[in-house]
Enzyme design. Structure first.
Site, PDB file in Angstrom:
ATOM      1  N   SER A   1      13.244   5.612 -10.550  1.00 36.90           N
ATOM      2  CA  SER A   1      11.808   5.348 -10.510  1.00 36.90           C
ATOM      3  C   SER A   1      11.201   6.247 -11.579  1.00 36.90           C
ATOM      4  CB  SER A   1      11.241   5.688  -9.128  1.00 36.90           C
ATOM      5  OG  SER A   1       9.836   5.561  -9.115  1.00 36.90           O
ATOM      6  N   SER A   2      10.613   5.643 -12.600  1.00 33.63           N
ATOM      7  CA  SER A   2      10.173   6.402 -13.774  1.00 33.63           C
ATOM      8  C   SER A   2       9.031   7.359 -13.450  1.00 33.63           C
ATOM      9  CB  SER A   2       9.721   5.441 -14.879  1.00 33.63           C
ATOM     10  OG  SER A   2      10.771   4.605 -15.285  1.00 33.63           O
ATOM     11  N   HIS A   3       8.799   8.287 -14.367  1.00 34.22           N
ATOM     12  CA  HIS A   3       7.672   9.213 -14.231  1.00 34.22           C
ATOM     13  C   HIS A   3       6.377   8.400 -14.180  1.00 34.22           C
ATOM     14  CE1 HIS A   3       4.833  12.410 -14.920  1.00 34.22           C
ATOM     15  NE2 HIS A   3       5.791  13.313 -15.034  1.00 34.22           N
ATOM     16  N   PRO A   4       5.514   8.647 -13.204  1.00 34.39           N
ATOM     17  CA  PRO A   4       4.285   7.844 -13.082  1.00 34.39           C
ATOM     18  C   PRO A   4       3.417   7.849 -14.339  1.00 34.39           C
ATOM     19  CG  PRO A   4       4.653   9.121 -11.091  1.00 34.39           C
ATOM     20  CD  PRO A   4       5.668   9.592 -12.084  1.00 34.39           C
TER      21      PRO A   4
ATOM     22  N   ARG B   1       4.282   4.645  -3.677  1.00 37.02           N
ATOM     23  CA  ARG B   1       5.618   4.784  -4.254  1.00 37.02           C
ATOM     24  C   ARG B   1       6.722   4.752  -3.201  1.00 37.02           C
ATOM     25  NH1 ARG B   1       7.533   9.760  -8.288  1.00 37.02           N
ATOM     26  NH2 ARG B   1       8.848   8.495  -9.661  1.00 37.02           N
TER      27      ARG B   1
END
Length: 365
Positions: free
Chosen positions: A85-88, A30
């Site tokens: 950056s979205s929640h994984p 990430r």
């Protein structure tokens, strides 16, 4: 010194998903995609990596979303998140719902940092392709730099290839699924999209739609989520409901505001209350600050659910009555999960319809 790759391995290990998706995440740490400037508190001050490297790393490798732009890249009195950056786990769930696999041609709406597109590129492999649309030129430029080695195309507008894309994933919420999205994939193909009745809604549950031969699309909601809204569909935000208004009634709901929030009922109630914007706020309550559920409508009707279950409100619509009826129906049906609700959209005819077995059908105009 912090081992970034070890932190990424720990993040990947936390994912509840398939081995193929987990392996694709493992391919793309990430920290390679998140920019140096982030907002640890979405509405607070930004943090530059060089100013506090350890805090930056802790934010990037938290199992949580990371705000990477505010105010569309501009400034304002309040920082409003405009890219992230979205929640994984949300990413993994959406990719799984799209059933992306080797050889697929995938269209992504909303490149953001490029991390999601990179993961998709690993899943489709050398025989597939990923095209990602990003409306913000600065965000797109950053993503292109990070995606150089993946083969992902970052564009402002995407042309539909012959035969269409095999799947479409949107990383921004919409209230109206564009007709061109449906036309970009063949009948039976998935469109995975966060949806809310309007851009004023806080909750944006993810629907996994399938295109039908009449040009409509339908499918079940697969999870709750909170996404930023498509910039082309934003509407001016209404004032907080009820500000300055004297309550016209006071009644009692068989649930407190905390119960509605903690039992994760608000999204389902939103789907059952067309034209009503539910949200969570804070107000003075019994000498302290309490969480309230607030409801508002376009005609300025409003209601507050307080921590003791009291409901105050006013306006032309009886929002207490509508909320109480929806809550009772949901409870009597055994509180079916969000996944029991489905969305049907037909852009040509303006249809936005929500269904739930044994509960009802709701038309969102």
């Amino acid at each position: 010194m912090t081992d970034l790759y070890d932190l990424h391995a720990r993040l990947v290990a936390r994912l509840d998903t398939t081995e193929a998706i987990r392996a694709a995440f493992a391919d793309h740490p990430r920290h390679r995609y998140v920019p140096d400037l982030i907002w640890p508190d979405a509405n607070g001050l930004p943090l530059r990596r060089t100013a506090d490297p350890e805090r930056w790393v802790s934010c990037v490798y938290a199992f949580a979303p990371v705000t990477t732009q505010a105010n569309d890249g501009g400034s304002g009195p309040v920082n409003t998140p405009s890219s992230s950056s979205s929640h994984p786990q949300v990413m993994a769930d959406m990719i799984r719902a799209a059933r992306v696999g080797p050889g697929d041609r995938v269209l992504e709406i909303g490149t953001g940092t490029g991390w999601n597109a990179a993961i998709l590129s690993s899943l489709v492999g050398p025989t597939g392709s990923v095209t990602s649309v990003e409306i913000d030129p600065d965000v797109a430029a950053h993503a292109r730099g990070r995606l150089d080695a993946t083969g992902v195309r970052v564009v402002h507008d995407a042309e539909t290839p012959e035969g269409g894309y095999d799947a479409l994933i949107a990383t921004c919420a919409v209230s109206r699924v564009p007709e061109e999205w449906i036309e970009s994939v063949p009948v039976g193909a998935p469109i995975v999209v966060p949806w809310a009745p309007s851009s004023e809604h806080e909750s944006t549950p993810v629907a996994a739609l399938r295109v039908r031969d009449d040009g409509s699309a339908c499918g079940a909601f697969v999870r709750d989520a909170v996404f930023m809204h498509d910039r082309t569909q934003r509407v001016s935000e209404s004032p907080f409901p009820g500000i300055g208004a004297e309550p016209e009634y006071q009644r009692c709901l068989p649930a407190t505001s905390d119960a509605l929030i903690d039992d994760r009922l608000l999204t389902r109630l939103m789907l059952m209350l067309p034209g009503v914007r539910p949200g969570v706020g804070a107000r003075p309550f019994e000498g302290d600050i309490g969480r309230i559920v607030h409801l508002g409508t376009a005609d300025a009707s409003w209601a507050y659910v307080w921590p003791d279950g009291t409901v105050t409100g006013g306006g032309e619509r009886d929002l207490f009555g509508e909320l109480a009826a929806a809550y009772d129906a949901l409870t009597e049906a055994g509180r079916p999960p969000l996944e029991a609700f489905s969305l049907e959209v037909d852009p040509k005819n303006g249809v936005r319809r929500v269904r739930a077995p044994d509960l009802g059908v709701w038309e969102h105009r």
